[in-house]
Design a protein around this motif. Sequence first.
Motif, mmCIF file in Angstrom:
data_model
loop_
_atom_site.group_PDB
_atom_site.id
_atom_site.type_symbol
_atom_site.label_atom_id
_atom_site.label_comp_id
_atom_site.label_asym_id
_atom_site.label_seq_id
_atom_site.Cartn_x
_atom_site.Cartn_y
_atom_site.Cartn_z
ATOM 1 N N ARG A 147 36.375 28.675 45.510
ATOM 2 C CA ARG A 147 36.522 30.041 46.026
ATOM 3 C C ARG A 147 37.811 30.697 45.594
ATOM 4 N N TYR A 209 31.104 34.572 48.889
ATOM 5 C CA TYR A 209 31.203 33.531 47.876
ATOM 6 C C TYR A 209 32.590 33.377 47.258
ATOM 7 N N PHE A 210 33.382 34.455 47.270
ATOM 8 C CA PHE A 210 34.673 34.407 46.581
ATOM 9 C C PHE A 210 35.858 34.775 47.465
ATOM 10 N N ASN A 211 35.567 35.096 48.728
ATOM 11 C CA ASN A 211 36.614 35.400 49.693
ATOM 12 C C ASN A 211 37.517 36.544 49.228
#
Length: 269
Positions: A147, A209-211
């Motif tokens: 992430r 999904y990637f913060n």
Amino acid sequence: MMYIQIIKEFSNRTEYKVLKDWASVDERNINELNEGVCVVPAIILLKLSETELQTLNKWWKQWGNQLIVFPPFHQIDIASLLQLNVCLTVEEVETQSFNNIPVMEVFKTNVRPKWRTTNSEIIALDYYENSGTGCVTLTTLPLLDYRLLSHRTVCTELFYELINENDIEESVVPAERSVIFSPIHAFILILAASRVLDTTILNEQIKKYFNQNIPQQTLTEMFQQLINEKFLESSCVLTSSGEEYLKLNRYQAFVREIKRWGNNDGEWR
């Protein structure tokens, strides 16, 4: 020369997939480790047999070797598992940061720190049993966390700073990349390749999904840019150029991970 090794049995773990994106690694069984660096996520230590753990401890104690252990540690008694003759515990903290990398755990120990936060919390250390042994390097920085893809440059630099030996084979030094798009553009392509891309909730997906908190309008503009550059179809399908971009930048591991978790309605990892 020193080179980077990983445990072959666990080579498909996400952390190792991230590492392979930065460096050439050698997959080795524990009883086949050569002199150099071995990278291990802490959770793997709990999965080893007693014999394997003894072999790993014997290996890191040999002069010239360095075992680097990454978080999360949670309730793992890392000092006991790795036979560290020192008082050392790991405590959870409210999220802090170090070079923009989140810090959620810190070490409580009298071992001299390698890195500290601005609050003087210890987040990395080197342990030597004596002057003639190898080294165990512990860090609570989640540098191998999928992430943190948007912080790849910083994570890569910090990873290499953890390695004590400067004489590293040229093949494992991360090559300079020719970046065509920002990390956010890459995120959109990864979601498209994973077949979960939904442009109506793109901001929610990037957060999940990637913060990353990116305004929906900004993401919509980036999506259109990818279409204009012929990396993406308006139907959210990758073009051959988009597929080649992900391949050249070694994003396939991230695509596989999102495919694995894409239908999870809760926490995806």
